[in-house]
Design an enzyme around this catalytic site. Structure first.
Site, PDB file in Angstrom:
ATOM      1  N   GLU A 265      52.802  45.368  74.212  1.00 57.93           N
ATOM      2  CA  GLU A 265      51.320  45.643  74.531  1.00 57.93           C
ATOM      3  C   GLU A 265      50.366  45.786  73.099  1.00 57.93           C
ATOM      4  OE1 GLU A 265      51.226  47.681  78.157  1.00 57.93           O
ATOM      5  OE2 GLU A 265      52.630  45.839  79.167  1.00 57.93           O
ATOM      6  N   HIS A 287      48.127  44.923  80.728  1.00 55.52           N
ATOM      7  CA  HIS A 287      48.228  45.792  81.535  1.00 55.52           C
ATOM      8  C   HIS A 287      46.972  46.456  82.072  1.00 55.52           C
ATOM      9  CE1 HIS A 287      51.644  48.894  81.946  1.00 55.52           C
ATOM     10  NE2 HIS A 287      50.752  48.979  82.620  1.00 55.52           N
TER      11      HIS A 287
HETATM   12  P1  NAD Z   1      56.677  52.277  94.011  1.00 49.33           P
HETATM   13  O1  NAD Z   1      57.834  53.342  93.155  1.00 49.33           O
HETATM   14  O2  NAD Z   1      56.599  52.453  95.013  1.00 49.33           O
HETATM   15  O3  NAD Z   1      58.116  51.000  94.284  1.00 49.33           O
HETATM   16  C1  NAD Z   1      59.210  50.311  93.599  1.00 49.33           C
HETATM   17  C2  NAD Z   1      59.851  50.047  94.194  1.00 49.33           C
HETATM   18  O4  NAD Z   1      61.161  49.476  93.539  1.00 49.33           O
HETATM   19  C3  NAD Z   1      60.988  50.846  94.940  1.00 49.33           C
HETATM   20  O5  NAD Z   1      60.617  50.736  96.292  1.00 49.33           O
HETATM   21  C4  NAD Z   1      62.291  50.558  94.688  1.00 49.33           C
HETATM   22  O6  NAD Z   1      63.206  50.794  95.285  1.00 49.33           O
HETATM   23  C5  NAD Z   1      62.058  49.131  93.655  1.00 49.33           C
HETATM   24  N1  NAD Z   1      62.940  48.704  92.839  1.00 49.33           N
HETATM   25  C6  NAD Z   1      63.739  49.531  91.836  1.00 49.33           C
HETATM   26  N2  NAD Z   1      64.947  48.732  91.710  1.00 49.33           N
HETATM   27  C7  NAD Z   1      64.310  47.945  92.239  1.00 49.33           C
HETATM   28  C8  NAD Z   1      66.230  46.858  91.496  1.00 49.33           C
HETATM   29  N3  NAD Z   1      66.941  46.435  90.381  1.00 49.33           N
HETATM   30  N4  NAD Z   1      65.720  45.624  92.139  1.00 49.33           N
HETATM   31  C9  NAD Z   1      64.417  45.509  93.118  1.00 49.33           C
HETATM   32  N5  NAD Z   1      63.865  46.949  93.580  1.00 49.33           N
HETATM   33  C10 NAD Z   1      63.775  47.979  93.413  1.00 49.33           C
HETATM   34  O7  NAD Z   1      56.247  51.676  92.699  1.00 49.33           O
HETATM   35  P2  NAD Z   1      54.894  51.129  92.708  1.00 49.33           P
HETATM   36  O8  NAD Z   1      53.813  51.614  92.631  1.00 49.33           O
HETATM   37  O9  NAD Z   1      55.083  50.068  93.556  1.00 49.33           O
HETATM   38  O10 NAD Z   1      55.194  50.344  91.125  1.00 49.33           O
HETATM   39  C11 NAD Z   1      55.736  49.408  91.113  1.00 49.33           C
HETATM   40  C12 NAD Z   1      55.335  49.785  89.384  1.00 49.33           C
HETATM   41  O11 NAD Z   1      54.811  48.934  88.953  1.00 49.33           O
HETATM   42  C13 NAD Z   1      55.497  50.339  88.642  1.00 49.33           C
HETATM   43  O12 NAD Z   1      56.885  51.240  88.480  1.00 49.33           O
HETATM   44  C14 NAD Z   1      55.270  50.457  87.276  1.00 49.33           C
HETATM   45  O13 NAD Z   1      56.061  49.620  86.054  1.00 49.33           O
HETATM   46  C15 NAD Z   1      54.330  48.951  87.337  1.00 49.33           C
HETATM   47  N6  NAD Z   1      52.558  49.479  87.644  1.00 49.33           N
HETATM   48  C16 NAD Z   1      52.085  48.575  86.448  1.00 49.33           C
HETATM   49  C17 NAD Z   1      50.695  48.224  86.268  1.00 49.33           C
HETATM   50  C18 NAD Z   1      49.563  47.273  85.882  1.00 49.33           C
HETATM   51  O14 NAD Z   1      48.871  47.973  85.363  1.00 49.33           O
HETATM   52  N7  NAD Z   1      49.542  46.661  85.777  1.00 49.33           N
HETATM   53  C19 NAD Z   1      49.966  49.488  87.736  1.00 49.33           C
HETATM   54  C20 NAD Z   1      51.151  50.577  88.157  1.00 49.33           C
HETATM   55  C21 NAD Z   1      52.300  50.173  87.998  1.00 49.33           C
END
Ligand code: NAD
Length: 313
Positions: A265, A287
């Site tokens: 990235e 991102h």
């Molecule tokens: P969150 O913690 O609310 O949700 C993550 C979910 O993933 C949880 O419910 C957890 O139980 C589940 N999980 C963990 N391991 C798993 C697996 N092996 N299989 C299936 N489910 C699993 O987080 P969120 O706010 O929903 O964000 C999710 C992810 O999105 C973040 O961790 C980050 O990596 C990514 N994100 C990306 C951006 C972007 O700009 N593209 C921005 C914010 C977050």
């Protein structure tokens, strides 16, 4: 006076709130002095750009607080922070609407070939519409891997906008997460990711990058997906095996891909030009899931509010 270093860019609303806070010396991201943060920082504010290793954390003798805008904390060595007694704060849930919005936008853009057609027009091609048929996502099924804050907002938007079914896989979500409350989202819960992959028209990843999610989608999983299915990764690079993904695209195993998160990235032509970016049915963004003016302002201010609370207490 407490010394704060802001190591990554923050929205001006957050910075002006910091600068008007008494009894706080703030070093801004564009100040060359920020390189010396390990000498005397009591608190640091960062986003995804800065990576904090154990060596960084060990060297910062005065550091008490690390504040991260955004939810993912995979750029911080959390074990080291714990070892040195440093508290880490993030901003869970705040960027969910923004990331979910981008996920749906990317799904539609791939399905309707929006970026491909735009590229062709700019290259001087006279488009023959009958040769540019897309696919409708109306009443199609989305498979959501990770039903946390973002996954659930994607589910809600999908049901509202596409009138489609939601298939959810999240082995770590508490059993009662979606039961018996007004926020309940209609979904089919599956206990094997394979079940979701074979039944979904769009597969959207919303998991953190951990040892259990690294390489979660590899060649075996891609083979299970429908031939016309669209894969979305707005989570983290590393969750999808990019080599296997390119192979699946070249052999027509899946219908299209959008990646807002990639191994490298920001994605560039140098890195991906002969690979993923050579495929018409791929969209890559750098991102930008959380990158709306509204979210950057609100999340930046939330970080500052947390900082002021912990410094005050
Ligand atoms: P969150 O913690 O609310 O949700 C993550 C979910 O993933 C949880 O419910 C957890 O139980 C589940 N999980 C963990 N391991 C798993 C697996 N092996 N299989 C299936 N489910 C699993 O987080 P969120 O706010 O929903 O964000 C999710 C992810 O999105 C973040 O961790 C980050 O990596 C990514 N994100 C990306 C951006 C972007 O700009 N593209 C921005 C914010 C977050």
């Amino acid at each position: 006076m407490a010394k704060l270093y802001v190591l990554d860019p923050y929205h001006p609303d957050a910075l002006s709130k910091l600068l008007s806070t008494p009894n706080l010396t703030t070093i801004l991201p564009n100040d060359p002095a920020k390189q010396q943060w390990k000498d005397d920082a009591v608190a640091i504010m960062l986003r995804s750009e800065t990576r904090l290793t154990e060596a960084d954390i060990a060297a910062a003798k005065n550091l008490k607080f690390i504040l991260k805008q955004g939810v993912g904390v995979d750029n911080i060595d959390l074990d080291a922070a714990k070892k040195y007694g440093i508290q880490v704060f993030n901003t869970p849930a705040l960027n969910s609407e923004a990331v979910a919005e981008l996920s749906i936008a990317l799904a539609l853009a791939v399905a309707r070939r929006v970026t491909e057609i735009d590229r062709r027009i700019r290259a001087g091609e006279k488009i023959v519409r009958s040769k540019m048929l897309g696919r409708s996502l109306f009443r199609k099924a989305i498979g959501i891997v990770g039903m946390g804050n973002i996954g659930r907002v994607v589910a809600k938007k999908w049901i509202g906008a596409m009138e489609g079914n939601v298939i959810a896989y999240d082995p770590y979500a508490p059993e009662d997460a979606w039961k018996n409350n007004s926020d309940t989202i209609a979904h089919t819960r599956v206990y094997q990711v394979e079940e979701l992959l074979s039944a979904s028209d769009v597969v959207s990843l919303h998991v953190p990058l951990t040892s259990s999610t690294r390489g979660l989608i590899g060649s075996e999983q891609l083979k299970i997906m429908k031939k016309e299915a669209i894969l979305l990764n707005c989570a983290r690079g590393g969750v999808v095996d990019e080599k296997a993904l390119l192979e699946a695209l070249k052999t027509g195993e899946i219908g299209g891909v959008a990646l807002d998160a990639s191994d490298v990235e920001p994605p560039t032509v140098e890195v991906y030009g002969e690979g993923l970016l050579s495929c018409d049915n791929v969209i890559m963004t750098p991102h930008i899931g959380a990158s709306t003016m509204e979210n950057q302002s609100a999340s930046g201010i939330a970080v500052v509010d947390t900082l002021l609370k912990v410094l005050g207490g």
